[in-house]
Each structure stands twice: as C-alpha cells, then as structure tokens.
Design an enzyme around this catalytic site. Structure first.
Site, mmCIF file in Angstrom:
data_model
loop_
_atom_site.group_PDB
_atom_site.id
_atom_site.type_symbol
_atom_site.label_atom_id
_atom_site.label_comp_id
_atom_site.label_asym_id
_atom_site.label_seq_id
_atom_site.Cartn_x
_atom_site.Cartn_y
_atom_site.Cartn_z
ATOM 1 N N THR A 253 0.853 -1.191 0.000
ATOM 2 C CA THR A 253 0.000 0.000 0.000
ATOM 3 C C THR A 253 0.887 1.237 0.000
ATOM 4 O O THR A 253 1.840 1.322 0.787
ATOM 5 C CB THR A 253 -0.925 0.030 1.222
ATOM 6 O OG1 THR A 253 -1.906 -1.015 1.095
ATOM 7 C CG2 THR A 253 -1.652 1.365 1.333
ATOM 8 N N PHE A 255 1.094 5.065 0.834
ATOM 9 C CA PHE A 255 0.483 6.092 1.654
ATOM 10 C C PHE A 255 1.003 7.464 1.232
ATOM 11 O O PHE A 255 2.142 7.585 0.763
ATOM 12 C CB PHE A 255 0.823 5.889 3.138
ATOM 13 C CG PHE A 255 0.254 4.640 3.748
ATOM 14 C CD1 PHE A 255 -0.948 4.667 4.448
ATOM 15 C CD2 PHE A 255 0.919 3.427 3.631
ATOM 16 C CE1 PHE A 255 -1.473 3.518 5.021
ATOM 17 C CE2 PHE A 255 0.396 2.267 4.197
ATOM 18 C CZ PHE A 255 -0.795 2.318 4.889
#
Length: 366
Positions: A253, A255
């Site tokens: 992921t 960010f």
C-alpha cells in the site's frame, strides 16, 4: 557492517574500505527500494543532525526517510508533532507512521479518512497518513476525492509498506465456525482469493481493519472473524486463525503524508501530484500528455474521477517525476515547475486545459 568517513584518507583505521557519506546515503536509498521487493523493511535506529552549530541526537527508532528533507526538518523543529490516521490501535496506517517516522511523532486515531483531513486542517494534527493506492486492490478513490475537495491540504511525501493480512477471531474459534467476516473494503478486496474459498461467509465492511478486529473482540462471538494485521491480535485479545491470506504476497500500500498547504515546502522536489480537467474535444488529453513529454517527465500515475455535481465530466489525477539518472534534484524541480507553469498558462488561455491544481510538490527516494 559498513564503515563511513567524510575523509577516508585521514581515518585512523579502515580508511581504504570506508564509504563517503554521500555514497552511504546512495546505498541506503538503494536498500530502501530493494527491501519491499523481498518483503523486508529498513529500521533506522539513530542519527545525528547539525542545527545552528548544535548536534541533535535521536535515540530509539527514528526517521525512516532522508533526515535532511524538508519534512524531516519540520519534524525536528516542531516537536512534538502529531500525525493523524484512520483506524484504531494496530491499524496499518498507524504502523506506517511508526515505520516512517519511528518514535519522533505521535499517532492520532480518527474514525475515518475525512476525520484525518479535518484533524490536519484544524491543527489538532500537523500531519496525516492516508492510504492512496494498493498493489492488489487499486486506488483508494475516497482519498483521491478528499485531496480534490480539501484545497487547504497538500501532499508532502509518500511511503510504501508491505501489507500482510490475517484472519482473526476470539479464542476457541476456527474457520469452520465462521459465518461472517469484517474488514475495510480494501482488506476484503485484497483477500478475494482466500474469501472465494468461503462463499457462504457474510462480508461486512468497516471503517478500518483495526475497527473490524475491535468489533469482533467486543462481540465475543466465535462465528465472527476479522481480516486485519496480525499485530492487532494481542491488542484486542484475538487469535490468529490464519496469516498471510492476501491474494498475493507482494501486497503493498502506498500512503501519502499530508500537511496544511504551505506548511512544508520542498526546495528541490522530484515529484508532483496534480489534478486537471480538459476540454471535451478530440486530442485535448493527448496535448496535455505531450506537455509532460516535452519536459522529459515520467507519468507514473493517471487516474480519472467524476466531477461531483457535473454529470459525465471528469478530472484527471497525475503523478509526474523525472526519470532516475536524467538529472539532479534541481533539474527535476525546474522541469516540474516549468511543466506546471505551462499547464496553468494553457488553462488561462482556455487551450485544452480547463482547470489545474497542484496537490503537492515533494521528494521521494523510490
């Protein structure tokens, strides 16, 4: 073990095998890039910086980024710094804060992504950590829309972290007892292959993976499970029924770190995030993309989203960067700023581009 010396010829020992500080920095950046590929992360334990003739020492875990960057400078000079995130104890965003900043900032839990934005704008938090894209489930559209909606917020950095999901439930439970599974929509999507093996399980969406774990713990029901980080199991007194249930182990992921507009200014950014809309005519997007090529910028992200309240109208989100090895950070900054300036000129002239806004100018090491 690596030897580092700013003047190896004058080192009292091992000068011939010592690296110059800039060589060490380059090596560490290469390791930071390589680590996620092999499922590892880099832990920075200590560092020293010179500020106004005074040495500052930081013990324990510290910044996992270039500590000479404007973002790190801000953290060093505005202590204590609070970074907001969505979720509860053990949320992936909280882990991202800890991996990225170490113990130099204080995490602040918010109930949802919009709460993170509001916390930064109101000043309850100086920074925010928001997921923007996952390698398996794709973009987190809500946060793209939030960045467009909140004009007083800008992106000041990015961080990529490996995500490993686990199936959690109360003590005494087992997969054959589960009838409902709780998680954030992204968590459910990232574990679609695992969930395909249990088609009768009810999928229940929550605000975050950590809140899913908390709900299951509070229920005390052996027929309920949560998809969340294994790190949340001891926090909520749950058992890990199965770990590594994401559809692909290379599950990352990305960010974004946000701050109030103008709070942290990068002197030599190598990356820009922009949003723009184009005229509804043939070749308008082509001409914008040609503008990026004109300045030798690499388009690493292009996403379209509907404009609220304007049916069938779309805006584009783009990430621009200078390819590695093409030039210095100063060259990258000049090219990026020149491209954005020409975009704004075309907008004012009504030439292809109807609207343009910079979401952030920042530096990334990836």
């Amino acid at each position: 073990m690596v030897e580092v010396h700013n003047c190896p010829d004058k080192a009292l020992s091992d000068g011939a095998q010592s690296l110059y500080p800039e060589q060490f920095e380059k090596m560490m950046r290469d390791i930071d890039v390589l680590a996620p590929v092999i499922g590892k992360s880099v832990s920075h334990r200590t560092f020293n910086t010179e500020k106004a003739g005074k040495t500052q020492s930081h013990s324990g875990e510290s910044l996992a980024f270039d500590y000479t960057s404007p973002l790190a400078e801000y953290v060093n000079t505005h202590s204590p710094v609070v970074c907001a995130y969505s979720g509860g104890n053990g949320a992936y965003a909280e882990q991202a804060i800890q991996h990225y900043f170490g113990k130099t900032v204080t995490p602040l839990a918010e109930h949802n992504f919009r709460g993170v934005m509001d916390a930064v704008i109101s000043g309850r938090a100086s920074l925010g950590m928001l997921p923007i894209e996952n390698s398996l489930a794709g973009s987190v559209y809500e946060n793209y829309d939030n960045l467009a909606r909140y004009e007083d917020i800008e992106v000041v950095g990015t961080f990529t972290m490996r995500i490993e999901h686990s199936l959690l439930s109360v003590k005494g439970s087992s997969p054959d007892k589960i009838t409902a599974v709780y998680s954030h929509p992204q968590g459910l999507a990232q574990c679609s292959d695992f969930l395909a093996g249990y088609p009768d399980w009810e999928r229940i969406e929550t605000d975050s993976t950590s809140s899913a774990a908390q709900m299951v713990a509070e229920s005390g029901d052996k027929s309920r499970a949560a998809i969340a980080s294994g790190a949340t199991a001891p926090i909520y007194h749950l058992e890990i029924l199965k770990s590594g249930i994401e559809s692909n182990p290379r599950n990352y992921t990305r960010f974004v770190i946000i701050a109030r507009t103008g709070e942290i200014v990068a002197s030599a950014p190598n990356t820009a995030s922009v949003i723009f809309s184009t005229a509804n005519e043939p070749g308008s997007l082509y001409r914008v993309l040609g503008l990026f090529a004109k300045y030798g910028l690499n388009l690493t992200k292009l996403e379209s989203r509907p404009v609220p309240g304007e049916p069938w109208q779309y805006r584009f989100y783009a990430n621009l960067t200078l390819p590695e090895g093409v030039g210095s950070s100063v060259v990258a900054a000049e090219r990026i700023r020149s491209a954005i300036a020409e975009m704004k000129d075309k907008n004012r002239a009504g030439n292809s581009i109807l609207d343009v806004r910079v979401l952030g100018l920042y530096s990334v090491k990836e």
